[in-house]
Motif scaffolding. Structure first.
Motif, PDB file in Angstrom:
ATOM      1  N   SER A   1      42.140  44.736  38.929  1.00  0.00           N
ATOM      2  CA  SER A   1      40.716  44.812  39.406  1.00  0.00           C
ATOM      3  C   SER A   1      39.619  44.690  38.495  1.00  0.00           C
ATOM      4  N   VAL A   2      40.160  45.180  37.213  1.00  0.00           N
ATOM      5  CA  VAL A   2      39.160  45.071  36.096  1.00  0.00           C
ATOM      6  C   VAL A   2      39.071  43.708  35.605  1.00  0.00           C
ATOM      7  N   TYR A   3      40.231  42.955  35.590  1.00  0.00           N
ATOM      8  CA  TYR A   3      40.485  41.473  35.124  1.00  0.00           C
ATOM      9  C   TYR A   3      39.491  40.498  35.894  1.00  0.00           C
ATOM     10  N   ASP A   4      39.681  40.677  37.244  1.00  0.00           N
ATOM     11  CA  ASP A   4      39.063  39.610  38.189  1.00  0.00           C
ATOM     12  C   ASP A   4      37.462  39.467  37.883  1.00  0.00           C
ATOM     13  N   PRO A   5      36.775  40.242  37.997  1.00  0.00           N
ATOM     14  CA  PRO A   5      35.243  40.107  37.631  1.00  0.00           C
ATOM     15  C   PRO A   5      34.897  39.416  36.288  1.00  0.00           C
ATOM     16  N   ILE A   6      35.890  39.858  35.369  1.00  0.00           N
ATOM     17  CA  ILE A   6      35.646  39.307  33.712  1.00  0.00           C
ATOM     18  C   ILE A   6      36.244  37.766  34.129  1.00  0.00           C
ATOM     19  N   THR A   7      37.127  37.496  34.586  1.00  0.00           N
ATOM     20  CA  THR A   7      37.593  35.972  34.930  1.00  0.00           C
ATOM     21  C   THR A   7      36.513  35.272  35.629  1.00  0.00           C
TER      22      THR A   7
ATOM     23  N   ILE B   1      33.909  48.303  37.063  1.00  0.00           N
ATOM     24  CA  ILE B   1      34.010  48.583  35.718  1.00  0.00           C
ATOM     25  C   ILE B   1      34.297  47.282  35.083  1.00  0.00           C
ATOM     26  N   GLY B   2      34.813  46.546  35.806  1.00  0.00           N
ATOM     27  CA  GLY B   2      35.112  45.001  35.165  1.00  0.00           C
ATOM     28  C   GLY B   2      33.844  44.419  34.867  1.00  0.00           C
ATOM     29  N   GLY B   3      32.702  44.494  35.890  1.00  0.00           N
ATOM     30  CA  GLY B   3      31.622  43.822  35.650  1.00  0.00           C
ATOM     31  C   GLY B   3      30.834  44.539  34.283  1.00  0.00           C
ATOM     32  N   ILE B   4      31.033  45.883  34.150  1.00  0.00           N
ATOM     33  CA  ILE B   4      30.451  46.557  33.241  1.00  0.00           C
ATOM     34  C   ILE B   4      31.095  46.012  31.968  1.00  0.00           C
ATOM     35  N   LEU B   5      32.255  46.065  31.741  1.00  0.00           N
ATOM     36  CA  LEU B   5      32.969  45.354  30.501  1.00  0.00           C
ATOM     37  C   LEU B   5      32.537  44.006  30.111  1.00  0.00           C
ATOM     38  N   ALA B   6      32.348  43.144  31.142  1.00  0.00           N
ATOM     39  CA  ALA B   6      32.103  41.869  31.125  1.00  0.00           C
ATOM     40  C   ALA B   6      30.771  41.490  30.544  1.00  0.00           C
ATOM     41  N   ASP B   7      29.843  42.366  30.993  1.00  0.00           N
ATOM     42  CA  ASP B   7      28.267  42.574  30.329  1.00  0.00           C
ATOM     43  C   ASP B   7      28.257  43.041  28.921  1.00  0.00           C
ATOM     44  N   SER B   8      29.237  43.800  28.369  1.00  0.00           N
ATOM     45  CA  SER B   8      29.316  44.391  27.176  1.00  0.00           C
ATOM     46  C   SER B   8      29.868  43.980  26.114  1.00  0.00           C
ATOM     47  N   PHE B   9      31.188  43.189  26.473  1.00  0.00           N
ATOM     48  CA  PHE B   9      32.096  42.758  25.350  1.00  0.00           C
ATOM     49  C   PHE B   9      32.399  41.236  25.553  1.00  0.00           C
TER      50      PHE B   9
END
Length: 248
Positions: free
Chosen positions: A89-95, A37-45
Motif C-alpha cells: 500500500s505504501v509502495y504503490d503511490p511511490i511507484t 502515507i505512501g504519498g507523504i513519503l514520495a513527496d519527502s524522500f
C-alpha cells in the motif's frame, strides 16, 4: 502469493469460509489506511531509494508465509499478510509517482503510462498462471516466487541512476535546521495515519464532488465488495471435501 495464502487457509483453517473473509480484511484494510502515507513519503524522500528499501523489506516479510506454512499457524498467516499488504500500500503511490520523474517529455509520458498499465495487466495474467503451476509443486513455491520477484525488482531499481525526489532542486538552498524541521514534520505525519487518512479522504471526496465523473469512480470502487465475495466463493467451489488431491 494470494493463491498460496488462500490454499494455506483452506488447508489449515477449520472454517475456511470465515477464515478467507478475515484474510480479505488483512489485504484490504491496510490499503485504505496506509496508501496516503505512501504519498507523504514520495513527496519527502528519494522515490528510487524508497522503492529499493520497500522491495527488500517485502522480500524478507514474504518468508513469514513459509513460517506460517511450516508451523501451520493461521494467525501468523494473517499477520504476514497484513505486513505485506501494508508495504504494498505504501509502495504503490511511490511507484506511480516516480514515472513522471523518469520520463520528462509529456508525449513520451503518455506512452509510458499506457505501457505501464499494459505491463501491469499482463503481469496479473501471467502471475496467476505461474502461481497455479507453482502451487502444483507445493504452496511454498508460490511464496518463494513472490519473494524472488521483490528481490529482482530491488536489483533492477539499483541500476537506475539519478535523484528521484521532488525536493532535489531545493536541497542546495536548504540549511541543516530546515532539513531537520522538514524531517520531523514528515515523521509526525507518517506516525499519525489517522490524521493523514482523514485529510486524504476529505480532499478526495471534495475533488470527486466537484469533478464530473465522481459517481463513475465511486461505482468502480464499490466493485471491491464483489471481489471480496468472489475470492471466498471461488475457493469454496474449488474445494472437494475429504479429497486433497482433487482439490489441488
Amino acid at each position: 502469493v494470494k493463491i498460496g495464502a488462500l490454499l494455506t487457509i483452506q488447508r489449515f483453517a477449520s472454517s475456511s469460509g470465515s477464515a478467507i473473509s478475515y484474510l480479505m480484511l488483512t489485504t484490504m484494510l491496510p490499503q485504505v489506511f496506509l496508501s496516503p502515507i505512501g504519498g507523504i513519503l514520495a513527496d519527502s524522500f528519494d522515490r528510487r531509494k524508497l522503492m529499493i528499501g520497500l522491495d527488500l523489506l517485502a522480500c524478507v516479510v514474504v518468508f513469514g508465509y513459509l513460517l506460517a506454512l511450516r508451523v501451520e499457524s493461521v494467525p501468523i498467516l494473517y499477520a504476514v499478510s497484513t505486513l505485506r499488504t501494508a508495504i504494498s500500500s505504501v509502495y504503490d503511490p511511490i511507484t506511480r509517482s516516480i514515472l513522471p520523474l523518469i520520463v520528462i517529455d509529456p508525449q513520451d509520458l503518455k506512452r509510458a503510462v499506457s505501457i505501464n498499465y499494459i505491463a501491469w495487466s499482463v503481469m496479473r495474467i501471467l502471475g496467476g498462471l505461474v502461481a497455479g503451476y507453482s502451487a502444483q509443486s507445493g504452496i511454498g513455491v508460490c511464496f518463494l516466487v513472490d519473494g524472488a520477484t521483490y528481490l529482482i525488482s530491488a536489483v533492477v531499481m539499483m541500476f537506475l541512476k539519478g535523484e528521484y525526489s521532488v525536493a532535489t532542486d531545493m536541497r542546495e538552498e536548504e540549511t541543516e535546521d530546515f532539513r531537520a524541521d522538514r524531517f520531523r514534520a514528515c515523521v509526525r505525519r507518517v506516525c499519525n495515519p489517522v490524521t493523514s487518512f482523514v485529510r486524504f479522504m476529505y480532499e478526495l471526496l471534495r475533488y470527486l464532488w466537484s469533478c464530473g465523473f465522481g459517481m463513475l469512480i465511486l461505482l468502480r470502487t464499490t466493485g471491491a465488495a464483489v471481489w471480496g465475495w468472489a475470492d471466498v466463493l471461488n475457493v469454496a467451489y474449488t474445494h472437494v471435501e475429504n479429497d486433497e488431491e482433487a482439490t489441488s
